[in-house]
Design a protein around this motif. Structure first.
Motif, short mmCIF file in Angstrom:
data_model
loop_
_atom_site.label_atom_id
_atom_site.label_comp_id
_atom_site.label_asym_id
_atom_site.label_seq_id
_atom_site.Cartn_x
_atom_site.Cartn_y
_atom_site.Cartn_z
N ILE A 1 27.33 82.47 62.48
CA ILE A 1 28.26 82.77 61.48
C ILE A 1 28.12 81.51 60.68
CG2 ILE A 1 30.91 82.48 61.47
CD1 ILE A 1 30.92 83.21 64.41
N ALA A 2 28.30 81.82 59.28
CA ALA A 2 27.99 80.89 58.36
C ALA A 2 29.40 80.71 57.54
CB ALA A 2 26.81 81.07 57.34
N ASP A 3 29.94 79.56 57.28
CA ASP A 3 31.27 79.10 56.44
C ASP A 3 31.40 77.93 56.53
OD1 ASP A 3 34.30 79.08 55.76
OD2 ASP A 3 34.31 81.17 56.56
N ASP A 4 31.73 77.51 55.29
CA ASP A 4 31.76 76.03 54.74
C ASP A 4 33.20 75.41 55.16
OD1 ASP A 4 32.83 77.52 52.75
OD2 ASP A 4 32.49 75.92 51.16
N HIS A 5 34.03 76.30 55.68
CA HIS A 5 35.50 75.85 56.21
C HIS A 5 35.26 75.57 57.78
CE1 HIS A 5 36.67 77.63 52.23
NE2 HIS A 5 37.36 76.60 52.31
N ASP A 6 35.36 74.43 58.02
CA ASP A 6 35.12 74.13 59.50
C ASP A 6 36.14 74.82 60.32
OD1 ASP A 6 33.00 72.42 58.76
OD2 ASP A 6 34.20 70.56 58.82
N MET A 7 37.44 74.75 59.89
CA MET A 7 38.33 75.34 60.93
C MET A 7 38.29 76.89 61.19
SD MET A 7 42.07 73.29 60.20
CE MET A 7 42.77 74.41 61.61
N VAL A 8 37.95 77.61 59.89
CA VAL A 8 37.57 78.95 59.91
C VAL A 8 36.34 79.19 60.82
CG1 VAL A 8 36.81 80.92 58.80
CG2 VAL A 8 38.48 79.36 57.81
N LEU A 9 35.42 78.32 60.78
CA LEU A 9 34.17 78.61 61.10
C LEU A 9 34.41 78.31 62.95
CD1 LEU A 9 30.98 78.91 60.99
CD2 LEU A 9 30.57 76.51 60.70
N GLU A 10 34.79 77.34 63.22
CA GLU A 10 35.18 76.86 64.70
C GLU A 10 36.06 78.05 65.33
OE1 GLU A 10 36.75 73.19 64.90
OE2 GLU A 10 34.89 72.18 63.93
N THR A 11 37.02 78.63 64.60
CA THR A 11 38.14 79.61 65.24
C THR A 11 37.42 80.87 65.37
OG1 THR A 11 39.78 78.53 63.98
CG2 THR A 11 40.23 80.82 64.76
N ILE A 12 36.74 81.37 64.38
CA ILE A 12 35.86 82.64 64.55
C ILE A 12 34.84 82.34 65.69
CG2 ILE A 12 34.59 84.40 63.56
CD1 ILE A 12 35.73 83.82 60.71
N ALA A 13 34.30 81.44 65.77
CA ALA A 13 32.98 81.52 66.70
C ALA A 13 33.61 81.05 68.22
CB ALA A 13 32.36 79.76 66.43
N ALA A 14 34.85 80.54 68.25
CA ALA A 14 35.56 80.45 69.56
C ALA A 14 35.93 81.90 70.00
CB ALA A 14 36.76 79.72 69.24
N TYR A 15 36.69 82.70 69.02
CA TYR A 15 36.92 84.11 69.42
C TYR A 15 35.56 84.84 69.89
CZ TYR A 15 41.17 83.52 66.23
OH TYR A 15 42.26 83.25 65.97
#
Length: 204
Positions: A5-19
């Motif tokens: 998963i590649a995204d420069d918004h940390d919260m988006v990245l962490e949220t999707i990765a957690a899901y």
């Protein structure tokens, strides 16, 4: 299975990765730019699925998608976007993406979409294709910019300014300005009335 998963918004990245980690697989790699994604693919790939943020550093539109597909040996690559439009979604599929995921998807929808793509099927929300055309033809949208339309859609989903800012990749103060402008254009007093006006008019 392995997912990048590649995204420069940390919260988006962490949220999707957690899901994904909780619901699908534990082998998740995360990066914040296209160069980092390409390096990760070279080092640890090919991945079963690569999710790329459309607006992150290095993407240069869909050029980044093409590069990722080449590096990933033709295996599944999809686009994430907080500014989902019909044209971008269609272009992404034409360039070889296996899917297009708006960041506005609910957690369950996001997981289902990822499962769908991992099975080899293409994914684009039907609502994206339908809502884009409906929005263009609706009288209310003639007085709104594309960004105001996106903010109004988020208001109708009951999201806070902070959540909208995260979804669209903007500053919270920018969202406040858009909400203020929306209220003025729709001749309403607050965000709740703006959402009600949009819903009652059949826009969303």
């Amino acid at each position: 299975m392995q997912i990048l998963i590649a995204d420069d918004h940390d919260m988006v990245l962490e949220t999707i990765a957690a899901y994904v980690r909780n619901e699908i697989v534990s082998e998740i790699s995360t990066v914040s730019s296209l160069p980092a994604a390409l390096s990760a693919i070279k080092r640890s790939g090919p991945f079963d699925l690569v999710l790329l943020d459309y607006d992150m550093p290095g993407m240069n539109g869909l050029d980044g998608l093409t590069q990722a597909l080449q590096h990933n040996g033709g295996k599944a690559v999809a686009i994430l976007s907080g500014n989902a439009t019909n044209k971008i979604a269609q272009a992404a599929l034409e360039h070889g993406a296996i899917g297009f995921l708006p960041k506005t998807l609910t957690a369950n929808s996001m997981i289902n979409a990822i499962r769908f793509m991992l099975s080899g099927e293409k994914f684009v929300p039907v609502s994206l294709l339908q809502d884009e055309q409906a929005g263009q033809d609706h009288p209310l949208t003639r007085q709104l910019t594309r960004r105001e339309f996106q903010v109004l859609e988020q208001l109708c989903r009951g999201r806070s300014n902070k959540e909208i800012a995260l979804t669209l990749g903007l500053q919270e103060v920018t969202i406040k300005l858009h909400v203020r402008t929306l209220c003025r254009k729709l001749n309403v007093k607050n965000r709740t009335q703006a959402a009600l006006t949009a819903k009652e008019s059949g826009l969303f």
